[in-house]
Design an enzyme around this catalytic site. Sequence first.
Site, mmCIF file in Angstrom:
data_model
loop_
_atom_site.group_PDB
_atom_site.id
_atom_site.type_symbol
_atom_site.label_atom_id
_atom_site.label_comp_id
_atom_site.label_asym_id
_atom_site.label_seq_id
_atom_site.Cartn_x
_atom_site.Cartn_y
_atom_site.Cartn_z
ATOM 1 N N LYS A 69 35.978 53.131 53.899
ATOM 2 C CA LYS A 69 36.841 53.198 53.409
ATOM 3 C C LYS A 69 37.020 51.485 52.396
ATOM 4 C CE LYS A 69 38.851 55.641 49.014
ATOM 5 N NZ LYS A 69 37.660 54.503 48.186
ATOM 6 N N LYS A 95 34.155 47.305 52.150
ATOM 7 C CA LYS A 95 34.463 46.392 51.194
ATOM 8 C C LYS A 95 33.197 45.708 50.544
ATOM 9 C CE LYS A 95 38.134 44.858 48.920
ATOM 10 N NZ LYS A 95 38.710 45.696 48.489
HETATM 11 P P1 NAD Z 1 42.145 42.672 37.875
HETATM 12 O O1 NAD Z 1 41.003 41.851 38.186
HETATM 13 O O2 NAD Z 1 42.146 44.062 37.330
HETATM 14 O O3 NAD Z 1 43.007 41.840 38.025
HETATM 15 C C1 NAD Z 1 42.867 39.891 38.690
HETATM 16 C C2 NAD Z 1 44.053 38.998 37.555
HETATM 17 O O4 NAD Z 1 44.302 37.957 37.750
HETATM 18 C C3 NAD Z 1 43.641 39.064 36.072
HETATM 19 O O5 NAD Z 1 44.749 39.179 34.933
HETATM 20 C C4 NAD Z 1 42.623 37.526 36.353
HETATM 21 O O6 NAD Z 1 42.651 37.024 35.256
HETATM 22 C C5 NAD Z 1 43.919 37.147 37.272
HETATM 23 N N1 NAD Z 1 43.242 35.739 37.999
HETATM 24 C C6 NAD Z 1 42.569 35.575 38.234
HETATM 25 N N2 NAD Z 1 42.326 34.112 38.644
HETATM 26 C C7 NAD Z 1 43.382 33.726 38.544
HETATM 27 C C8 NAD Z 1 43.585 32.546 39.242
HETATM 28 N N3 NAD Z 1 43.175 31.433 39.429
HETATM 29 N N4 NAD Z 1 45.577 32.357 38.552
HETATM 30 C C9 NAD Z 1 45.587 33.583 37.845
HETATM 31 N N5 NAD Z 1 45.514 33.979 38.001
HETATM 32 C C10 NAD Z 1 43.670 34.349 38.076
HETATM 33 O O7 NAD Z 1 42.477 42.637 39.998
HETATM 34 P P2 NAD Z 1 43.496 43.977 40.588
HETATM 35 O O8 NAD Z 1 42.423 44.736 40.946
HETATM 36 O O9 NAD Z 1 44.321 44.031 40.189
HETATM 37 O O10 NAD Z 1 43.044 42.655 42.104
HETATM 38 C C11 NAD Z 1 44.134 41.481 42.525
HETATM 39 C C12 NAD Z 1 44.518 41.317 43.703
HETATM 40 O O11 NAD Z 1 44.302 43.228 44.533
HETATM 41 C C13 NAD Z 1 42.602 41.194 44.435
HETATM 42 O O12 NAD Z 1 43.462 39.847 45.655
HETATM 43 C C14 NAD Z 1 42.743 42.997 45.351
HETATM 44 O O13 NAD Z 1 41.781 42.176 46.162
HETATM 45 C C15 NAD Z 1 43.755 43.409 45.086
HETATM 46 N N6 NAD Z 1 43.931 44.530 45.547
HETATM 47 C C16 NAD Z 1 43.141 45.588 44.431
HETATM 48 C C17 NAD Z 1 43.612 46.810 44.324
HETATM 49 C C18 NAD Z 1 43.115 47.570 43.535
HETATM 50 O O14 NAD Z 1 43.592 49.685 43.867
HETATM 51 N N7 NAD Z 1 42.806 47.537 41.776
HETATM 52 C C19 NAD Z 1 44.300 47.651 45.441
HETATM 53 C C20 NAD Z 1 44.656 47.284 46.655
HETATM 54 C C21 NAD Z 1 44.189 45.575 46.858
#
Ligand code: NAD
Length: 488
Positions: A83, A119
């Site tokens: 996953k 991933k």
């Molecule tokens: P997303 O794309 O919804 O949001 C990312 C946010 O970060 C956006 O608002 C973007 O504009 C901002 N961003 C990007 N680059 C940036 C920078 N240099 N400085 C400041 N802000 C910046 O992504 P997400 O799903 O919220 O994922 C964010 C993190 O959480 C990632 O590391 C991802 O692997 C992790 N994550 C996500 C999930 C999930 O369910 N979506 C689960 C586990 C982990």
Amino acid sequence: MSTQPKPEAHAQAQTPAEPSFRQSVDLMFNRAVALMDLPPGLEQKIRVCNATYTVRFGVRLRGKIETFTGYRSVHSEHMEPVKGGIRFADTVNQDEVEALAALMTYKCALVEAPFGGSKGGLCIDPRQYDEHELELITRRFAYELIKRDLINPSQNVPAPDMGTGEREMAWIADQYARMNTTDINSRACVTGKPLNAGGIAGRVEATGRGVQYALREFFRHPEDMAAAGLAGSLDGKRVIVQGLGNVGYHAATFLQNEDGAKIIGIIERDGALYDETGLDVDAVHEWILRHGGVSDYPDARCHEDSAAVMEAECDILIPAALEGVITMQNAPRIQARLIIEAANGPITAGADEILRDRGVVIIPDMYANAGGVTVSYFEWVKNLSHIRFGRMQRRQEEARHQLVVDQLERLSDSLGKTWSLDPQFKDRYLRGADELELVRSGLDDTMRTAYQSMRQVWHGRADVTDLRTAAYLVAIDRVASSYRAKGL
Ligand code: NAD
């Protein structure tokens, strides 16, 4: 807060000694296994990424063929399916995908989600394409993975990550169903789908909700708070969030609206908002959705110098955007006492060491953002059982509660109505749990149980001084047990 540029502080380029994301995961793994008694062969088996598939495919867009590169990495198949999310970003590369896949293995083990780690990523800036183009690209990428069983309900189940969400998951599920018309479990091939396409209530918010539950659990333990120099509750705590996307927005809005935390800083791609009296997270989020960034937000000052806001004084720092943002360069200046890694890998291994030495408590990514995969697990089970959670029990539960309430009210009548049930209590007690409540209960239980397993190691072993090492120890031990049980 001083926002004067400090040139040496904001250099983006990493010094040669700064470990990459993948090296960081390896170094953190090594630090933990050094405290374990694993046979070297098994240690190496767990560390390595089993396979990475690279695909290059062409899609005809705007009259010409554009070639895209994507990856699906399988880190460990000690449990199947494996996953892990699919990321859309122009920075995606094989090393990053493999590091993220490794973290998925440990994360699933830590929260007891019965999956191996995987991933995926597509090297694309999704903001450069319209919805129809993105659908063509996503379906074509999914097609390439599906035909190699790299998307499959019993082998490999993706989910959303940075740059993807419900919409992309619905396209992937539909693509799989079209290619596997007789698979009755086809909806379980991907999680994070919209509710009307086989999703589950509470999945969109799940990772942010998990961050909130993780913090609530942390604040239940005065000894742990004391380690971070904090006391009291979440109420009034000053929080800075980096990235107001899916994870960051949900975590921030729940902490602000349900726990009374004050969000004093929001860092986005184009700048950072800072207000000591607290920002309105929902208003900022609305603004970003409409304008694509925070720079012209009217109700708070926007600082171009985002790094200064990251280093500003606060109680809790929540990096929720991307990896490698807290490095050996800025770690000495981070003023937060508690960092919760909502993003994957936001702290490099070098920065981790500096922060640990400075006594900063870090709630590690593999635990902090595990809410997503936990609720994905519930969605996968729902898809395989073909029934909504609570559908069989809800009304029966309500009927049994009604019996108790009726009996109590008869008793009250017989005593001349000298007392009565509080109407609010009655309403809450009579309502049977719907799917959302069950999902939240399962998530809360998972986050509490996993925290306690880490905490036991953290406080129980003299050679373990931080939560990250404790998390690795718990996770690696579980993966090792699983390999041993298989006879490897
Ligand atoms: P997303 O794309 O919804 O949001 C990312 C946010 O970060 C956006 O608002 C973007 O504009 C901002 N961003 C990007 N680059 C940036 C920078 N240099 N400085 C400041 N802000 C910046 O992504 P997400 O799903 O919220 O994922 C964010 C993190 O959480 C990632 O590391 C991802 O692997 C992790 N994550 C996500 C999930 C999930 O369910 N979506 C689960 C586990 C982990």
